[in-house]
Design a protein around this motif. Structure first.
Motif, PDB file in Angstrom:
ATOM      1  N   ILE A 416      -3.579   4.677  58.487  1.00 44.49           N
ATOM      2  CA  ILE A 416      -3.824   5.880  59.271  1.00 44.49           C
ATOM      3  C   ILE A 416      -2.708   6.913  59.113  1.00 44.49           C
ATOM      4  CG2 ILE A 416      -5.228   4.673  60.985  1.00 44.49           C
ATOM      5  CD1 ILE A 416      -2.794   4.600  62.810  1.00 44.49           C
ATOM      6  N   GLY A 417      -1.696   6.568  58.329  1.00 42.66           N
ATOM      7  CA  GLY A 417      -0.602   7.506  58.132  1.00 42.66           C
ATOM      8  C   GLY A 417       0.509   6.879  57.313  1.00 42.66           C
ATOM      9  N   GLU A 418       1.616   7.625  57.159  1.00 42.76           N
ATOM     10  CA  GLU A 418       2.765   7.144  56.400  1.00 42.76           C
ATOM     11  C   GLU A 418       4.043   7.512  57.124  1.00 42.76           C
ATOM     12  OE1 GLU A 418       1.569   7.115  51.673  1.00 42.76           O
ATOM     13  OE2 GLU A 418       2.580   8.874  52.525  1.00 42.76           O
ATOM     14  N   VAL A 419       5.039   6.630  57.019  1.00 44.27           N
ATOM     15  CA  VAL A 419       6.383   6.915  57.502  1.00 44.27           C
ATOM     16  C   VAL A 419       7.220   7.348  56.307  1.00 44.27           C
ATOM     17  CG1 VAL A 419       8.477   5.952  58.492  1.00 44.27           C
ATOM     18  CG2 VAL A 419       6.259   5.320  59.437  1.00 44.27           C
ATOM     19  N   SER A 420       7.725   8.556  56.373  1.00 42.38           N
ATOM     20  CA  SER A 420       8.546   9.078  55.283  1.00 42.38           C
ATOM     21  C   SER A 420       9.994   8.656  55.535  1.00 42.38           C
ATOM     22  CB  SER A 420       8.438  10.604  55.223  1.00 42.38           C
ATOM     23  OG  SER A 420       9.278  11.131  54.217  1.00 42.38           O
ATOM     24  N   ALA A 421      10.371   7.481  54.998  1.00 43.36           N
ATOM     25  CA  ALA A 421      11.702   6.925  55.260  1.00 43.36           C
ATOM     26  C   ALA A 421      12.767   7.528  54.359  1.00 43.36           C
ATOM     27  CB  ALA A 421      11.677   5.407  55.103  1.00 43.36           C
ATOM     28  N   VAL A 422      12.464   7.658  53.066  1.00 42.51           N
ATOM     29  CA  VAL A 422      13.358   8.297  52.099  1.00 42.51           C
ATOM     30  C   VAL A 422      12.516   9.297  51.319  1.00 42.51           C
ATOM     31  CG1 VAL A 422      14.850   7.962  50.106  1.00 42.51           C
ATOM     32  CG2 VAL A 422      14.820   6.249  51.921  1.00 42.51           C
ATOM     33  N   ALA A 423      12.964  10.550  51.262  1.00 46.80           N
ATOM     34  CA  ALA A 423      12.123  11.626  50.718  1.00 46.80           C
ATOM     35  C   ALA A 423      12.855  12.411  49.641  1.00 46.80           C
ATOM     36  CB  ALA A 423      11.686  12.560  51.846  1.00 46.80           C
ATOM     37  N   GLY A 424      12.839  11.889  48.420  1.00 45.94           N
ATOM     38  CA  GLY A 424      13.391  12.626  47.291  1.00 45.94           C
ATOM     39  C   GLY A 424      14.897  12.697  47.270  1.00 45.94           C
ATOM     40  N   VAL A 425      15.580  11.552  47.416  1.00 46.55           N
ATOM     41  CA  VAL A 425      17.039  11.504  47.448  1.00 46.55           C
ATOM     42  C   VAL A 425      17.597  11.322  46.039  1.00 46.55           C
ATOM     43  CG1 VAL A 425      19.027  10.138  48.191  1.00 46.55           C
ATOM     44  CG2 VAL A 425      17.207  10.686  49.808  1.00 46.55           C
ATOM     45  N   SER A 426      18.597  12.124  45.697  1.00 48.46           N
ATOM     46  CA  SER A 426      19.315  11.995  44.424  1.00 48.46           C
ATOM     47  C   SER A 426      20.806  11.911  44.718  1.00 48.46           C
ATOM     48  CB  SER A 426      19.041  13.191  43.502  1.00 48.46           C
ATOM     49  OG  SER A 426      17.684  13.236  43.117  1.00 48.46           O
ATOM     50  N   LEU A 427      21.451  10.849  44.214  1.00 53.06           N
ATOM     51  CA  LEU A 427      22.885  10.643  44.415  1.00 53.06           C
ATOM     52  C   LEU A 427      23.438   9.896  43.215  1.00 53.06           C
ATOM     53  CD1 LEU A 427      22.972   9.470  48.152  1.00 53.06           C
ATOM     54  CD2 LEU A 427      23.882  11.631  47.290  1.00 53.06           C
ATOM     55  N   ARG A 428      24.744  10.001  43.009  1.00 53.63           N
ATOM     56  CA  ARG A 428      25.408   9.219  41.972  1.00 53.63           C
ATOM     57  C   ARG A 428      26.726   8.694  42.518  1.00 53.63           C
ATOM     58  NH1 ARG A 428      25.797  11.970  36.911  1.00 53.63           N
ATOM     59  NH2 ARG A 428      27.871  11.184  36.470  1.00 53.63           N
ATOM     60  N   VAL A 429      27.086   7.479  42.104  1.00 53.25           N
ATOM     61  CA  VAL A 429      28.302   6.826  42.571  1.00 53.25           C
ATOM     62  C   VAL A 429      29.094   6.361  41.354  1.00 53.25           C
ATOM     63  CG1 VAL A 429      29.268   5.062  44.090  1.00 53.25           C
ATOM     64  CG2 VAL A 429      26.999   6.001  44.577  1.00 53.25           C
ATOM     65  N   GLU A 430      30.323   6.869  41.220  1.00 58.29           N
ATOM     66  CA  GLU A 430      31.182   6.452  40.123  1.00 58.29           C
ATOM     67  C   GLU A 430      31.820   5.107  40.442  1.00 58.29           C
ATOM     68  OE1 GLU A 430      31.089   8.235  37.521  1.00 58.29           O
ATOM     69  OE2 GLU A 430      30.129  10.034  38.357  1.00 58.29           O
ATOM     70  N   ARG A 431      32.201   4.383  39.395  1.00 58.48           N
ATOM     71  CA  ARG A 431      32.810   3.074  39.595  1.00 58.48           C
ATOM     72  C   ARG A 431      34.155   3.199  40.300  1.00 58.48           C
ATOM     73  NH1 ARG A 431      33.808  -1.845  35.249  1.00 58.48           N
ATOM     74  NH2 ARG A 431      34.863  -3.197  36.722  1.00 58.48           N
ATOM     75  N   GLY A 432      34.386   2.284  41.272  1.00 57.62           N
ATOM     76  CA  GLY A 432      35.644   2.243  41.985  1.00 57.62           C
ATOM     77  C   GLY A 432      35.725   3.188  43.168  1.00 57.62           C
ATOM     78  N   MET A 433      34.691   3.977  43.435  1.00 63.87           N
ATOM     79  CA  MET A 433      34.709   4.905  44.556  1.00 63.87           C
ATOM     80  C   MET A 433      33.837   4.385  45.692  1.00 63.87           C
ATOM     81  SD  MET A 433      32.186   8.041  43.366  1.00 63.87           S
ATOM     82  CE  MET A 433      31.981   8.732  44.995  1.00 63.87           C
ATOM     83  N   THR A 434      33.925   5.009  46.835  1.00 67.53           N
ATOM     84  CA  THR A 434      33.094   4.672  47.985  1.00 67.53           C
ATOM     85  C   THR A 434      32.270   5.885  48.372  1.00 67.53           C
ATOM     86  OG1 THR A 434      34.682   3.069  48.855  1.00 67.53           O
ATOM     87  CG2 THR A 434      33.057   3.923  50.395  1.00 67.53           C
ATOM     88  N   LEU A 435      30.955   5.708  48.385  1.00 69.41           N
ATOM     89  CA  LEU A 435      30.050   6.747  48.881  1.00 69.41           C
ATOM     90  C   LEU A 435      29.630   6.347  50.289  1.00 69.41           C
ATOM     91  CD1 LEU A 435      28.220   9.266  48.526  1.00 69.41           C
ATOM     92  CD2 LEU A 435      26.462   7.719  47.642  1.00 69.41           C
ATOM     93  N   GLY A 436      29.947   7.172  51.264  1.00 66.21           N
ATOM     94  CA  GLY A 436      29.568   6.906  52.644  1.00 66.21           C
ATOM     95  C   GLY A 436      28.268   7.600  52.994  1.00 66.21           C
ATOM     96  N   LEU A 437      27.313   6.849  53.553  1.00 62.63           N
ATOM     97  CA  LEU A 437      26.043   7.404  54.032  1.00 62.63           C
ATOM     98  C   LEU A 437      26.104   7.473  55.548  1.00 62.63           C
ATOM     99  CD1 LEU A 437      23.190   5.684  51.962  1.00 62.63           C
ATOM    100  CD2 LEU A 437      23.928   8.057  51.852  1.00 62.63           C
ATOM    101  N   ALA A 438      25.931   8.662  56.109  1.00 65.67           N
ATOM    102  CA  ALA A 438      26.012   8.850  57.553  1.00 65.67           C
ATOM    103  C   ALA A 438      24.761   9.541  58.060  1.00 65.67           C
ATOM    104  CB  ALA A 438      27.255   9.673  57.918  1.00 65.67           C
ATOM    105  N   GLY A 439      24.476   9.340  59.325  1.00 64.26           N
ATOM    106  CA  GLY A 439      23.321   9.966  59.951  1.00 64.26           C
ATOM    107  C   GLY A 439      22.845   9.166  61.137  1.00 64.26           C
ATOM    108  N   GLU A 440      21.916   9.737  61.880  1.00 66.52           N
ATOM    109  CA  GLU A 440      21.372   9.071  63.058  1.00 66.52           C
ATOM    110  C   GLU A 440      20.491   7.882  62.657  1.00 66.52           C
ATOM    111  OE1 GLU A 440      20.351  12.335  66.319  1.00 66.52           O
ATOM    112  OE2 GLU A 440      19.692  12.934  64.334  1.00 66.52           O
ATOM    113  N   SER A 441      20.166   7.057  63.659  1.00 64.14           N
ATOM    114  CA  SER A 441      19.204   5.987  63.431  1.00 64.14           C
ATOM    115  C   SER A 441      17.869   6.593  63.016  1.00 64.14           C
ATOM    116  CB  SER A 441      19.015   5.162  64.712  1.00 64.14           C
ATOM    117  OG  SER A 441      20.209   4.530  65.079  1.00 64.14           O
ATOM    118  N   GLY A 442      17.251   5.994  62.005  1.00 65.87           N
ATOM    119  CA  GLY A 442      15.977   6.506  61.516  1.00 65.87           C
ATOM    120  C   GLY A 442      16.097   7.566  60.452  1.00 65.87           C
TER     121      GLY A 442
END
Length: 743
Positions: A416-442
């Motif tokens: 009856i519908g769809e939950v759009s959990a991830v919508a067209g995300v593009s990211l890159r992570v170099e070796r040895g670095m830390t990528l932090g993902l932040a945001g509200e719940s959901g």
């Protein structure tokens, strides 16, 4: 101890009014099979009507047990062994159980720490809240329903009449916590006990819950006991603070006085361990060495002495008396207090090394201030495959989409519908670095992490690891490649099998991947325990025998077992107190330097993300709305959502907290089943215009001269906003809280 100097309590003292609650020499113990835990020891506290008292300290300090003793809701084997609890002049210690039941819920309300566990999953939430009203007031079912709906509305639950018949699983975490608040307030109590009411909630929901409690306290004139390990929460929402350690109150003062000039060395150490005190990645977090004492054994002297940098022989032999500062309701028990004009904390003596667990083997590696023992290499464990020197990132996410179907129908489930959990995300992570993902719940950050480790498959898009598409890999190739990507779970206890010893837990990944012989695997387990600062004898224990911080170390050791190149850490420190959080964060950084690890670090706390990350990506409703160098995103955010998240972070400074405007992102995010058109944040944005509803803003570099545009996730600052925040004037620093100035 004496009454505080807050306005509410001062007014009570001026009129000669008796305190609403008095604890006099309260002592509580828990009888185990072979020992007795002295959880609360000679605690004296007072609380006036309309006042908020904060109880703060590490896990096991006795703050929750003190709160539970007031209602005599103790665990099996628990009993009050001494002292008095005077509530409105009535001693609750000797009160018969039938009379006590008339006070619980009616005059003393309780907000439990974990609403998921506290709420009955098979009973509608409205019925559960109405139960106290029916029991204590004799109201009819119709009257109770009307009162519950009214209370739901007062605590900010949307569509309160419809929510009455919903079950707990149909509500979000923030809404479940509001149901717990409604349950505690339904009978209009005189005292509210809030036990970690915002643990593991994201900062915007936390802010809403705390402001709700403040407003209801003012409206109802009730007193509040706020139990928490979050010093920022304490700074902004209490009148007085009692700092507890090993079952005792070691310092008591008005909130402003405590944060301005803490006197006890334990209070000082807690403040120094805060992530914001580290100024990003340039400094290591201070950690309190060692562990709190074993409360099954009586020890002479100051209980903090084994961990204190200033302890002397007198501290180890004598119990320090309580000292009250002249003219101030500020009390502490310390032989060597911090002087108000003393040296800054960064010039304090170095902390001694400390064992991670009592009884460590002689010569076993220890971590005194967040360090880690070196993990030796063995040929039988395949090392991380080198990355070609052609600029290939370790991890690349290209236009990844993940939709979840919503089904309906009692028998024949149909979409009856769809939950759009991830919508067209593009990211890159170099070796040895830390990528932090932040945001509200959901917002989709955990779903994105699960996509990377292969627990979910993308609806569309590509996920490349070391230049190879792992989202399409199956069978042996997929298994071998994914061994280099490991996951740290948020719930360290729930992710460890309670029937397996630690040795079996750490050997399991090696056995599944058929790495080495049995002797090799046992040797690797010992090395992993060394690496995370646990003694080797810990391998023979079960998960329940460890503290929360130690279990998180075990989870990190399991993630390291196969020598991965990338670790996805999903909220690994969200439920830990500040000192244990600092230990785990420092350990992760030390291991990253030693092993050239790469982290995808997921958290709702931007202060924690800033400390550990090189780059921060902020997500909202499945979209990345801002990404760039961690320090730049934290100090000069360009997206209004990032600014709102920063505004809501509790700061351990009462003046800052109380000067804040009531900003943050208003309301709750829209439903992911029907996201707004155009910019998904526009329904909550302070500067949204017509174009925001019709055109989705692309993620573009902040610098106009970025040529060619760098891909998101690198060292270039990107923002997705039609009207981004203006850059601060040179030398002016970051925008003040609440300054939403479109460019």
């Amino acid at each position: 101890m004496a009454t505080g100097t807050a306005s509410t309590s001062a007014a009570g003292a001026a009129t000669g009014a008796a305190p609403l609650l008095e604890l006099r020499g309260l002592s509580t113990e828990i009888r185990l099979k072979h020992a007795v835990v002295r959880a609360v020891d000679q605690v004296d506290l007072t609380l006036s009507a309309g006042e908020t008292l904060g109880l703060v300290g590490e896990s096991g300090s006795g703050k929750t047990m003190t709160a539970m003793s007031i209602e005599r809701l103790l665990p099996p084997g628990g009993r009050i062994t001494g002292g008095r609890i005077l509530f409105g002049g009535v001693d609750l210690v000797g009160l018969p159980e039938p009379e006590l039941r008339g006070i619980r819920g009616a005059e003393i309300g309780l907000i439990s720490q974990n609403p998921t566990i506290s709420l009955n999953p098979v009973v509608p939430v409205g019925v559960q809240v109405a139960e106290a009203l029916l029991l204590h007031t004799g109201a009819s079912k119709r009257e109770a329903r009307e009162r519950v709906v009214e209370t739901f509305a007062s605590v900010g639950i949307p569509n309160p009449a419809r929510r009455y018949d919903d079950y707990p699983h149909q509500l979000s975490g923030g809404q479940q916590q509001r149901v717990m608040i409604a349950m505690a307030l339904i009978c209009r109590p005189k005292l509210l006990i809030a036990d970690e009411p915002t643990t593991a909630l994201d900062v915007t929901i936390q802010k809403q819950i705390l402001e709700l409690i403040d407003r209801l306290r003012e409206d109802l004139g009730m007193a509040v006991i706020l139990v928490t390990h979050d010093l920022g929460v304490i700074a902004g929402h209490t009148d007085r603070v009692a700092v507890m350690y090993a079952g005792r109150v070691v310092e008591l003062a008005a909130t402003e006085a405590l944060f301005a000039a803490p006197r006890h060395r334990y209070t000082e150490a807690l403040l120094e361990a805060l992530p914001e005190r580290a100024a990003g990645r340039s400094h290591q977090l201070y950690t309190i060495p060692g562990l709190p004492p074993d409360l099954t054994e009586a020890s002479p002297g100051c209980r903090f002495a084994p961990r204190c940098r200033f302890a002397t022989a007198a501290c180890r032999e004598q119990d320090p008396p309580t000292v009250r500062l002249d003219g101030l309701a500020h009390e502490y028990a310390c032989f060597h207090p911090r002087e108000e004009s003393g040296p800054p904390t960064e010039n304090l003596p170095p902390a001694p090394a400390a064992e991670a667990l009592p009884g460590a083997e002689p010569g076993a590696p220890v971590t005194g201030n967040g360090g880690a023992a070196r993990v030796s290499d063995h040929s039988w464990v395949a090392p991380t495959t080198p990355i070609p020197d052609d600029g290939t990132p370790l991890l690349e996410i290209r236009q990844v989409v993940r939709d979840f179907p919503v089904t309906g129908g009692a028998i024949l489930k149909r979409k009856i519908g769809e939950v759009s959990a991830v919508a067209g995300v593009s990211l890159r992570v170099e070796r040895g670095m830390t990528l932090g993902l932040a945001g509200e719940s959901g917002c989709g950050k955990t779903t994105l992490g699960r996509l990377v480790v292969g627990l979910e498959r993308p609806t569309s898009g590509e996920i490349l690891f070391r230049g190879r598409r792992i989202d399409r890999m199956r069978g042996k190739d997929g298994r071998l490649e994914r061994r280099h990507i490991q996951l740290m779970f948020q719930d360290s206890y729930g992710s460890l099998d309670p029937r397996m010893r630690v040795r079996a837990i750490l050997r399991e990944p090696l056995e599944i991947q058929r790495v080495g012989t049995g002797r090799d695997r046992d040797r690797r387990v010992d090395e992993l325990l060394d690496a995370v600062g646990l003694p080797r004898r810990a391998a023979e224990r079960y998960p329940h025998e460890f503290s929360g911080g130690q279990r998180q170390r075990i989870g990190l050791a399991r993630a390291l077992a196969l020598q991965p190149a990338l670790i996805v850490a999903d909220e690994p420190v969200s439920a830990l107190d500040v000192s244990i959080q600092a230990q785990v964060l420092n350990l992760m950084r030390a291991l990253q330097r030693e092993r050239e690890l790469t982290y995808l670090f997921i958290s709702h706390d931007l202060a924690v993300v800033r400390y550990l990350s090189d780059v921060i990506a902020v997500m909202y409703l499945g979209k990345v709305v801002e990404v760039g160098p961690a320090e730049e995103v934290y100090t000069t955010p360009r997206h209004h959502y990032t600014r709102a998240l920063l505004d809501t972070i509790p700061v351990a400074d009462p003046a800052v907290e109380r000067a804040k405007r009531r900003l943050g992102a208003p309301g709750e995010p829209p439903s992911p089943t029907d996201p707004p058109s155009g910019c998904r944040f526009r329904t909550r944005c302070p500067v949204a215009q017509d174009v925001c509803a019709t055109l989705e803003p692309p993620l573009t570099p902040v610098a106009a001269d970025a040529d060619p545009p760098a891909p998101p996730g690198g060292r270039t600052h990107h923002v997705a906003c039609h009207f981004p925040l203006a850059a601060p004037v040179s030398g002016a620093g970051a925008p003040a809280a609440g300054e939403h100035t479109p460019a």
